[in-house]
Write a protein that holds these residues in place. Structure first.
Motif, PDB file in Angstrom:
ATOM      1  N   ALA A  21     -39.980 -84.441  -2.544  1.00 31.49           N
ATOM      2  CA  ALA A  21     -38.747 -83.798  -2.087  1.00 31.49           C
ATOM      3  C   ALA A  21     -38.842 -83.396  -0.618  1.00 31.49           C
ATOM      4  O   ALA A  21     -37.813 -83.287   0.063  1.00 31.49           O
ATOM      5  CB  ALA A  21     -38.443 -82.580  -2.960  1.00 31.49           C
ATOM      6  N   GLY A  23     -39.897 -84.744   2.322  1.00 38.78           N
ATOM      7  CA  GLY A  23     -39.347 -85.607   3.362  1.00 38.78           C
ATOM      8  C   GLY A  23     -37.831 -85.687   3.260  1.00 38.78           C
ATOM      9  O   GLY A  23     -37.124 -85.722   4.271  1.00 38.78           O
ATOM     10  N   MET A  24     -37.315 -85.706   2.025  1.00 37.54           N
ATOM     11  CA  MET A  24     -35.859 -85.739   1.825  1.00 37.54           C
ATOM     12  C   MET A  24     -35.234 -84.454   2.367  1.00 37.54           C
ATOM     13  O   MET A  24     -34.177 -84.470   3.008  1.00 37.54           O
ATOM     14  CB  MET A  24     -35.543 -85.870   0.334  1.00 37.54           C
ATOM     15  CG  MET A  24     -36.087 -87.141  -0.300  1.00 37.54           C
ATOM     16  SD  MET A  24     -35.639 -87.189  -2.054  1.00 37.54           S
ATOM     17  CE  MET A  24     -36.434 -88.710  -2.553  1.00 37.54           C
ATOM     18  N   TRP A  25     -35.917 -83.335   2.110  1.00 37.76           N
ATOM     19  CA  TRP A  25     -35.399 -82.040   2.565  1.00 37.76           C
ATOM     20  C   TRP A  25     -35.354 -81.981   4.085  1.00 37.76           C
ATOM     21  O   TRP A  25     -34.351 -81.558   4.668  1.00 37.76           O
ATOM     22  CB  TRP A  25     -36.289 -80.934   1.991  1.00 37.76           C
ATOM     23  CG  TRP A  25     -35.896 -79.564   2.412  1.00 37.76           C
ATOM     24  CD1 TRP A  25     -34.852 -78.820   1.930  1.00 37.76           C
ATOM     25  CD2 TRP A  25     -36.521 -78.771   3.426  1.00 37.76           C
ATOM     26  NE1 TRP A  25     -34.803 -77.613   2.587  1.00 37.76           N
ATOM     27  CE2 TRP A  25     -35.807 -77.549   3.501  1.00 37.76           C
ATOM     28  CE3 TRP A  25     -37.621 -78.968   4.265  1.00 37.76           C
ATOM     29  CZ2 TRP A  25     -36.160 -76.537   4.386  1.00 37.76           C
ATOM     30  CZ3 TRP A  25     -37.972 -77.960   5.150  1.00 37.76           C
ATOM     31  CH2 TRP A  25     -37.244 -76.756   5.203  1.00 37.76           C
ATOM     32  N   VAL A  27     -35.081 -84.418   6.259  1.00 38.79           N
ATOM     33  CA  VAL A  27     -34.028 -85.261   6.818  1.00 38.79           C
ATOM     34  C   VAL A  27     -32.649 -84.681   6.517  1.00 38.79           C
ATOM     35  O   VAL A  27     -31.728 -84.763   7.342  1.00 38.79           O
ATOM     36  CB  VAL A  27     -34.150 -86.702   6.262  1.00 38.79           C
ATOM     37  CG1 VAL A  27     -32.900 -87.505   6.551  1.00 38.79           C
ATOM     38  CG2 VAL A  27     -35.363 -87.385   6.875  1.00 38.79           C
ATOM     39  N   GLY A  28     -32.482 -84.043   5.347  1.00 40.23           N
ATOM     40  CA  GLY A  28     -31.182 -83.486   4.988  1.00 40.23           C
ATOM     41  C   GLY A  28     -30.867 -82.218   5.752  1.00 40.23           C
ATOM     42  O   GLY A  28     -29.709 -81.849   5.939  1.00 40.23           O
ATOM     43  N   PRO A  32     -31.057 -86.590  11.540  1.00 38.65           N
ATOM     44  CA  PRO A  32     -32.007 -87.151  12.498  1.00 38.65           C
ATOM     45  C   PRO A  32     -31.296 -87.761  13.707  1.00 38.65           C
ATOM     46  O   PRO A  32     -30.206 -88.317  13.579  1.00 38.65           O
ATOM     47  CB  PRO A  32     -32.749 -88.222  11.699  1.00 38.65           C
ATOM     48  CG  PRO A  32     -32.143 -88.255  10.350  1.00 38.65           C
ATOM     49  CD  PRO A  32     -31.056 -87.256  10.256  1.00 38.65           C
ATOM     50  N   GLN A  37     -33.832 -91.976  13.569  1.00 38.79           N
ATOM     51  CA  GLN A  37     -33.243 -92.956  12.645  1.00 38.79           C
ATOM     52  C   GLN A  37     -33.864 -94.334  12.848  1.00 38.79           C
ATOM     53  O   GLN A  37     -34.191 -95.023  11.884  1.00 38.79           O
ATOM     54  CB  GLN A  37     -31.729 -93.059  12.892  1.00 38.79           C
ATOM     55  CG  GLN A  37     -30.959 -91.819  12.501  1.00 38.79           C
ATOM     56  CD  GLN A  37     -30.145 -92.019  11.236  1.00 38.79           C
ATOM     57  OE1 GLN A  37     -30.286 -93.047  10.578  1.00 38.79           O
ATOM     58  NE2 GLN A  37     -29.327 -91.053  10.900  1.00 38.79           N
ATOM     59  N   ALA A  38     -34.012 -94.721  14.118  1.00 39.40           N
ATOM     60  CA  ALA A  38     -34.586 -96.035  14.425  1.00 39.40           C
ATOM     61  C   ALA A  38     -36.024 -96.102  13.913  1.00 39.40           C
ATOM     62  O   ALA A  38     -36.453 -97.130  13.368  1.00 39.40           O
ATOM     63  CB  ALA A  38     -34.540 -96.290  15.929  1.00 39.40           C
ATOM     64  N   TRP A  39     -36.750 -95.001  14.049  1.00 34.70           N
ATOM     65  CA  TRP A  39     -38.128 -94.964  13.542  1.00 34.70           C
ATOM     66  C   TRP A  39     -38.141 -95.047  12.009  1.00 34.70           C
ATOM     67  O   TRP A  39     -38.920 -95.815  11.429  1.00 34.70           O
ATOM     68  CB  TRP A  39     -38.827 -93.686  14.028  1.00 34.70           C
ATOM     69  CG  TRP A  39     -40.107 -93.408  13.339  1.00 34.70           C
ATOM     70  CD1 TRP A  39     -41.214 -94.203  13.318  1.00 34.70           C
ATOM     71  CD2 TRP A  39     -40.419 -92.272  12.521  1.00 34.70           C
ATOM     72  NE1 TRP A  39     -42.200 -93.627  12.536  1.00 34.70           N
ATOM     73  CE2 TRP A  39     -41.740 -92.437  12.049  1.00 34.70           C
ATOM     74  CE3 TRP A  39     -39.703 -91.128  12.153  1.00 34.70           C
ATOM     75  CZ2 TRP A  39     -42.350 -91.504  11.215  1.00 34.70           C
ATOM     76  CZ3 TRP A  39     -40.320 -90.190  11.335  1.00 34.70           C
ATOM     77  CH2 TRP A  39     -41.628 -90.390  10.870  1.00 34.70           C
ATOM     78  N   LEU A  40     -37.260 -94.285  11.348  1.00 30.81           N
ATOM     79  CA  LEU A  40     -37.253 -94.281   9.875  1.00 30.81           C
ATOM     80  C   LEU A  40     -36.895 -95.653   9.311  1.00 30.81           C
ATOM     81  O   LEU A  40     -37.335 -96.012   8.221  1.00 30.81           O
ATOM     82  CB  LEU A  40     -36.283 -93.207   9.353  1.00 30.81           C
ATOM     83  CG  LEU A  40     -36.760 -91.762   9.527  1.00 30.81           C
ATOM     84  CD1 LEU A  40     -35.659 -90.778   9.122  1.00 30.81           C
ATOM     85  CD2 LEU A  40     -38.029 -91.502   8.700  1.00 30.81           C
ATOM     86  N   ARG A  41     -36.093 -96.411  10.077  1.00 31.68           N
ATOM     87  CA  ARG A  41     -35.767 -97.765   9.597  1.00 31.68           C
ATOM     88  C   ARG A  41     -36.976 -98.688   9.629  1.00 31.68           C
ATOM     89  O   ARG A  41     -36.994 -99.716   8.961  1.00 31.68           O
ATOM     90  CB  ARG A  41     -34.622 -98.347  10.445  1.00 31.68           C
ATOM     91  CG  ARG A  41     -33.248 -97.997   9.882  1.00 31.68           C
ATOM     92  CD  ARG A  41     -32.165 -98.888  10.467  1.00 31.68           C
ATOM     93  NE  ARG A  41     -31.975 -98.652  11.895  1.00 31.68           N
ATOM     94  CZ  ARG A  41     -31.201 -97.665  12.381  1.00 31.68           C
ATOM     95  NH1 ARG A  41     -30.569 -96.868  11.562  1.00 31.68           N
ATOM     96  NH2 ARG A  41     -31.073 -97.508  13.677  1.00 31.68           N
ATOM     97  N   GLN A  42     -37.993 -98.332  10.409  1.00 28.32           N
ATOM     98  CA  GLN A  42     -39.211 -99.147  10.466  1.00 28.32           C
ATOM     99  C   GLN A  42     -40.191 -98.779   9.343  1.00 28.32           C
ATOM    100  O   GLN A  42     -41.182 -99.475   9.134  1.00 28.32           O
ATOM    101  CB  GLN A  42     -39.921 -98.947  11.809  1.00 28.32           C
ATOM    102  CG  GLN A  42     -39.082 -99.301  13.023  1.00 28.32           C
ATOM    103  CD  GLN A  42     -39.004-100.793  13.258  1.00 28.32           C
ATOM    104  OE1 GLN A  42     -39.824-101.552  12.747  1.00 28.32           O
ATOM    105  NE2 GLN A  42     -38.014-101.228  13.999  1.00 28.32           N
ATOM    106  N   VAL A  43     -39.930 -97.659   8.671  1.00 29.17           N
ATOM    107  CA  VAL A  43     -40.902 -97.141   7.710  1.00 29.17           C
ATOM    108  C   VAL A  43     -41.097 -98.035   6.470  1.00 29.17           C
ATOM    109  O   VAL A  43     -42.233 -98.298   6.089  1.00 29.17           O
ATOM    110  CB  VAL A  43     -40.543 -95.684   7.309  1.00 29.17           C
ATOM    111  CG1 VAL A  43     -41.313 -95.240   6.076  1.00 29.17           C
ATOM    112  CG2 VAL A  43     -40.829 -94.740   8.474  1.00 29.17           C
ATOM    113  N   PRO A  44     -40.007 -98.524   5.824  1.00 29.05           N
ATOM    114  CA  PRO A  44     -40.239 -99.286   4.582  1.00 29.05           C
ATOM    115  C   PRO A  44     -41.192-100.467   4.744  1.00 29.05           C
ATOM    116  O   PRO A  44     -42.156-100.593   3.978  1.00 29.05           O
ATOM    117  CB  PRO A  44     -38.829 -99.749   4.194  1.00 29.05           C
ATOM    118  CG  PRO A  44     -37.929 -98.713   4.772  1.00 29.05           C
ATOM    119  CD  PRO A  44     -38.562 -98.318   6.080  1.00 29.05           C
TER     120      PRO A  44
END
Lengths: 99, 249
Positions: A21, A23-25, A27-28, A32, A37-44
């Motif tokens: 929870a 990391g979700m917390w 970001v919520g 961001p 956001q650009a960094w989080l898109r590289q995470v998966p």
């Protein structure tokens, strides 16, 4: 159930849920920035590569060849189950031959 | 919502425009569960091994089943079994669990960033079933232009895995020595093969070369030098930062 076992299991459950929870917390809580956001898109992709790299690339020729076989099947068929089955069958055969 | 293309809905959700209603339906959850069935089979195989080892480590059924149901984290549970001695090192096991699961922080952040307007009950119920497998299936689906944008996908995917995990633990605990080592059939490789297949679907071209190569090199090095699951967190951080720095847009 023994008390200390119950405490241990509840503690494990609590910290595990906190990591899920947390990391979700974060970001919520604050939207961001575009940069984040650009960094989080590289995470998966980076997480999934990291999960498989030690087994697929550094544990032996059987695993590396089987990972390649699974990748080829996935690229041709887009079928997850088939790619899994081919990967498992390949590693089974190759480990047998390469011992 | 008049746009027919689901990819525009995903982009809109990812860009965080206010007023966009995130879809969260039973049908989305069922899609997640259905697409995850191959991985549920692999989780089931691992879960039976956990049940067997838990019994060998001296855990009564109540303890091993409640651990599988409440913790629902494969790597942490196996490590806990290795530490399960009398007297029980309670704090050591809890702290090890925390460290092993730290990668979830990064995973949860990446998932949530896709659904900025999702309500708290939906977010935090999904969190309970976010494991490597359900998260991987979901992020693959999110990145697929023809995939569903329904935010309940991960909840359905995770619940399917949860059912497989707890039923497998019960079977392993009951059958004990009758369950054979999945590695004999190469089943230990099933998860790796599945993630390889998901990555093939997520490949977007040359721009992925830098983050993926950096992640692979750092993860291999870290797995060699560090214990536990540090290699996932370190490889993911290095690869994603490298990708963000080198990606033009």
């Amino acid at each position: 159930m023994r008390t200390e076992a119950l405490v241990t299991i509840l503690g494990m459950a609590l910290v595990t849920y906190a990591t899920r929870a947390g990391g979700m917390w974060l970001v919520g809580r604050a939207s961001p920035s575009p940069r984040v956001q650009a960094w989080l898109r590289q995470v998966p992709g980076a997480v999934l590569v990291s999960i498989i790299a030690p087994v697929a690339l550094a544990s032996g020729p059987a695993e590396t060849a089987a990972a390649l076989a699974a990748a080829l099947v996935a690229a041709r068929t887009r079928n997850l189950l088939l790619a899994m089955l081919v990967g498992v069958a390949a590693v089974r055969l190759l480990r047998f031959w390469m011992v | 919502m008049s746009e027919p293309a689901s990819s525009s809905a995903v982009e809109q959700a990812a860009s965080g425009k206010p007023g966009f209603d995130v879809t969260f339906t039973v049908s989305g959850a069922l899609t997640g569960a259905r697409k995850t069935l191959p991985l549920a089979a692999s989780v089931f195989a691992v879960g039976t091994v956990f049940g067997v080892l838990a019994r060998q480590a001296g855990l009564p059924a109540a303890e091993s089943l409640s651990m599988s149901a409440l913790v629902f984290a494969g790597a942490a549970q196996f490590i806990a079994l290795g530490l399960w001695t009398a007297p029980l090192p309670v704090l050591t096991i809890i702290l090890t669990t925390l460290v092993v699961n730290l990668r979830h922080v990064l995973m949860g952040a990446a998932w949530r960033a896709r659904y900025p307007d999702l309500s708290a009950p939906r977010v935090y119920s999904s969190a309970f079933v976010m494991v490597d497998e359900s998260w991987a299936m979901t992020m693959r689906e999110v990145e697929d232009p023809s995939g569903t944008s329904d935010a309940a996908f991960m909840l359905g995917s995770g619940l399917a895995l949860f059912l497989a995990w707890i039923s497998a633990a019960a079977i392993g605990q009951t059958l004990g020595g009758l369950v054979r080592d999945p590695a004999e059939w190469g089943l230990d490789f099933a998860f790796t093969a599945a993630v390889v297949a998901l990555l093939v679907g997520m490949w977007k071209g040359k721009r992925d070369l830098v983050p993926w190569d950096v992640a692979a090199v750092v993860a291999v090095a870290a797995s060699h030098w560090l214990p536990g699951k540090w290699y996932i967190l370190l490889g993911a951080l290095a690869g994603s930062v490298a990708g963000a720095l080198t990606d033009a847009d």
